[in-house]
Design a protein around this motif. Structure first.
Motif, PDB file in Angstrom:
ATOM      1  N   TYR A 189       0.810  -1.198   0.001  1.00  0.00           N
ATOM      2  CA  TYR A 189      -0.223   0.027   0.051  1.00  0.00           C
ATOM      3  C   TYR A 189       0.733   1.401  -0.045  1.00  0.00           C
ATOM      4  O   TYR A 189       0.310   2.192  -0.292  1.00  0.00           O
ATOM      5  CB  TYR A 189      -1.008  -0.042   1.358  1.00  0.00           C
ATOM      6  CG  TYR A 189      -1.648  -1.194   1.462  1.00  0.00           C
ATOM      7  CD1 TYR A 189      -2.356  -1.832   0.522  1.00  0.00           C
ATOM      8  CD2 TYR A 189      -1.184  -1.993   2.494  1.00  0.00           C
ATOM      9  CE1 TYR A 189      -3.100  -3.101   0.960  1.00  0.00           C
ATOM     10  CE2 TYR A 189      -1.694  -3.485   2.619  1.00  0.00           C
ATOM     11  CZ  TYR A 189      -2.743  -3.731   1.963  1.00  0.00           C
ATOM     12  OH  TYR A 189      -3.412  -4.989   2.446  1.00  0.00           O
ATOM     13  N   GLY A 190       2.130   1.427   0.415  1.00  0.00           N
ATOM     14  CA  GLY A 190       2.791   2.347   0.469  1.00  0.00           C
ATOM     15  C   GLY A 190       4.248   2.117   1.000  1.00  0.00           C
ATOM     16  O   GLY A 190       4.463   1.176   1.449  1.00  0.00           O
ATOM     17  N   THR A 191       5.070   2.909   0.743  1.00  0.00           N
ATOM     18  CA  THR A 191       6.465   2.899   1.273  1.00  0.00           C
ATOM     19  C   THR A 191       6.560   3.746   2.779  1.00  0.00           C
ATOM     20  O   THR A 191       5.959   4.530   3.094  1.00  0.00           O
ATOM     21  CB  THR A 191       7.579   3.527   0.455  1.00  0.00           C
ATOM     22  OG1 THR A 191       7.185   4.993   0.226  1.00  0.00           O
ATOM     23  CG2 THR A 191       7.319   2.820  -0.892  1.00  0.00           C
ATOM     24  N   SER A 192       7.958   3.301   3.393  1.00  0.00           N
ATOM     25  CA  SER A 192       7.966   3.669   4.767  1.00  0.00           C
ATOM     26  C   SER A 192       9.072   4.427   5.077  1.00  0.00           C
ATOM     27  O   SER A 192      10.123   3.980   4.207  1.00  0.00           O
ATOM     28  CB  SER A 192       8.037   2.387   5.714  1.00  0.00           C
ATOM     29  OG  SER A 192       8.482   2.666   7.227  1.00  0.00           O
ATOM     30  N   ALA A 193       9.200   5.315   5.911  1.00  0.00           N
ATOM     31  CA  ALA A 193      10.548   6.081   6.145  1.00  0.00           C
ATOM     32  C   ALA A 193      11.509   4.928   6.935  1.00  0.00           C
ATOM     33  O   ALA A 193      12.894   5.313   7.230  1.00  0.00           O
ATOM     34  CB  ALA A 193      10.187   7.110   6.859  1.00  0.00           C
ATOM     35  N   GLY A 194      10.842   4.032   7.450  1.00  0.00           N
ATOM     36  CA  GLY A 194      11.793   3.047   8.240  1.00  0.00           C
ATOM     37  C   GLY A 194      11.949   3.825   9.694  1.00  0.00           C
ATOM     38  O   GLY A 194      11.640   4.758   9.969  1.00  0.00           O
ATOM     39  N   LEU A 195      12.396   2.790  10.527  1.00  0.00           N
ATOM     40  CA  LEU A 195      12.588   3.322  11.824  1.00  0.00           C
ATOM     41  C   LEU A 195      13.491   4.337  12.068  1.00  0.00           C
ATOM     42  O   LEU A 195      14.745   4.435  11.510  1.00  0.00           O
ATOM     43  CB  LEU A 195      13.247   2.113  12.642  1.00  0.00           C
ATOM     44  CG  LEU A 195      13.498   2.308  14.084  1.00  0.00           C
ATOM     45  CD1 LEU A 195      11.731   2.357  14.967  1.00  0.00           C
ATOM     46  CD2 LEU A 195      14.117   0.861  14.846  1.00  0.00           C
ATOM     47  N   THR A 196      13.297   5.471  12.748  1.00  0.00           N
ATOM     48  CA  THR A 196      14.118   6.710  12.846  1.00  0.00           C
ATOM     49  C   THR A 196      14.937   6.653  14.170  1.00  0.00           C
ATOM     50  O   THR A 196      14.717   5.868  14.942  1.00  0.00           O
ATOM     51  CB  THR A 196      13.413   8.014  12.721  1.00  0.00           C
ATOM     52  OG1 THR A 196      12.614   8.075  14.076  1.00  0.00           O
ATOM     53  CG2 THR A 196      12.559   8.058  11.594  1.00  0.00           C
TER      54      THR A 196
END
Length: 502
Positions: free
Chosen positions: A367-374
């Protein structure tokens, strides 16, 4: 109330109102009741769940990637060791209910969870996680599939059949539908549930999320716990809402290990999409899962924590749904202040800390991309002092409140006294207008349930780590009359540990 001669007042950054806490009942007294539990975990579960980010498209490769991230980021070392898959692991052909095997039990979605050698995909995933020191959880709903009833499948180990235990009342299932409730007065009913849980045990399941629960599902909760005992494998039973009330609390206390009584924390994603093809590949007409939530979307948890506080304790935990801290404000939908608030409220309530976001940018969803764990969110999630508050298995009481969460100014104070005699308090500014001025929120040591102490108290800010060194210089103000105060931003919290010095 005896006047306290010395108290340290801690100051936090940044929004509207003044609140002075009054003695509205000692949290220590309110939280002292111990509830029996036969569950394997006497402290709240910590881990990761696939629902918020992966939804119905979750597959074994994605879950394994998130599990590796739990280890590589240090989250597992901090206590986040459960890895839970949600709805979608079983075959869902349509409204006729889940596909079933020869004994009327759900069939694995092999497209997403393929077999590995001689092991089916779910058992192989559990083995993968166990080999890395992690635990494995799975999703179920109560009842029996209409397909089993239509096929009149036998119940394993008995001469009974599916149509003999099914009623004509539908049971919640949010993927397929097509589940019927069970008549537990029928001879084969418990044996059927036993057969499901025995199978899960043979796959290596450590945690069962039993979804769609209402006030009428007490017999199901009892039957599933009985089946867990029958299996001989320790498993956590998490009963999650279709919609239930405190009427069900005695049953939950006796037979479940944790329970979620609030609506889903997520407000975006495929299950909210406008199109008919939103829940099947290729998932067209779906909105992105991001942002996962917002402060306003889960602010009802303040009331939930207060109302369900009497029912929590070791082995019995109020579940407020997923922690959405992880992928930064854009993806989570929460400000930094709101992220601290969510973790603080959940920890004060000794709730399960189950991360819902994406832990690694190498995993994508449908459904979408993630910035990942910051880095910022990782630091919040691994704060050892906050985790310690969560793992004490004591539910905080609400000792003061003004206004209601939302745009209107309002503050809330939750507190609990731990077994060693320290108090933990959260001073919450529930205003959602982020451009509003910070507010001063105050309470007293007596309101927290602490005894008078002529030497005063040490106050430690659990988010900054700052605390007062007795007899030394400090940037903290010394308050009179036992007041503990903080300046708190919109959607923010001051989370303190207060320790008597005597």
């Amino acid at each position: 109330m005896k006047r306290l001669t010395r108290v340290v007042a801690a100051m936090v950054t940044a929004t509207p109102l003044l609140l002075v806490g009054s003695v509205a009942g000692s949290p220590a007294a309110q939280a002292a009741t111990a509830y029996p539990s036969s569950g394997p975990d006497q402290t709240p579960v910590m881990g990761w769940s696939g629902w918020s980010f992966l939804r119905l498209g979750a597959n074994a490769s994605q879950v394994e990637g998130e599990a590796r991230a739990l280890l590589s980021t240090g989250l597992a070392a901090a206590g986040y060791t459960d890895v839970d898959i949600d709805d979608g692991w079983y075959q869902c052909p349509g409204p006729q209910g889940p596909n079933v095997d020869a004994d009327g039990r759900w069939v694995i979605n092999t497209a997403n969870f393929p077999s590995v050698g001689s092991e089916n995909g779910i058992k192989a995933l559990a083995a993968y996680l166990h080999s890395r020191g992690l635990k494995f959880g799975i999703y179920e709903t109560a009842g029996i599939s209409s397909q089993a009833v239509a096929e009149n499948t036998p119940i394993l180990g008995t001469s009974d059949t599916a149509d003999q235990i099914a009623t004509t009342t539908s049971q919640n299932n949010y993927n397929c539908g097509g589940m019927m409730s069970i008549d537990y007065s029928a001879p084969g009913a418990q044996a059927y549930v036993n057969s499901i849980v025995d199978q899960l045990a043979s796959w290596g399941v450590d945690y069962i999320k039993l979804d769609g629960i209402t006030d009428q599902n007490g017999p199901d909760i009892k039957a599933w716990q009985a089946a867990i005992h029958h299996s001989g494998r320790p498993m956590v039973l998490d009963a999650t809402e279709g919609s239930f009330t405190q009427q069900l609390a005695p049953t939950l206390n006796k037979f479940a290990n944790q329970w979620e009584y609030e609506p889903d924390i997520e407000f975006n994603g495929p299950d909210e999409g406008p199109g008919a093809t939103c829940n099947t590949a290729p998932y067209t007409d779906c909105t992105s899962v991001f942002p996962l939530t917002s402060y306003a979307d889960w602010s009802d948890r303040f009331d939930g924590v207060a109302q369900w506080q009497p029912y929590g304790g070791p082995g019995n935990f109020n579940d407020y749904d997923s922690i959405e801290v992880g992928d930064g404000s854009k993806d989570s939908g929460m400000s930094l202040a709101a992220s601290e608030t969510q973790l603080s409220l959940w920890s004060l309530g000794s709730a399960p800390l189950i991360i819902g976001g994406d832990l690694t940018s190498s995993v994508t969803n449908a459904y979408g991309t993630s910035a990942g764990l910051t880095a910022t969110d990782l630091k919040l999630l691994t704060n050892a002092q906050v985790i310690k508050v969560d793992q004490d298995s004591i539910d905080a009481a609400r000792i003061a409140q003004t206004g209601t969460p939302g745009s209107k100014p309002g503050n809330q104070v939750f507190a609990k006294v731990e077994r060693g005699g320290d108090a933990v308090v959260g001073l919450f500014n529930t205003t959602t207008k982020l451009n509003s001025a910070p507010v001063t929120i105050s309470t007293t040591a007596a309101a927290l349930g602490l005894p008078a102490d002529a030497k005063g108290y040490e106050v430690q800010n659990l988010w900054s780590g700052q605390s007062v060194v007795v007899g030394g210089k400090s940037t903290f103000d010394i308050a009179s009359a036992g007041q503990i105060s903080a300046i708190v931003p919109a959607e923010g919290v001051a989370l303190y540990r207060v320790t008597p010095l005597q």
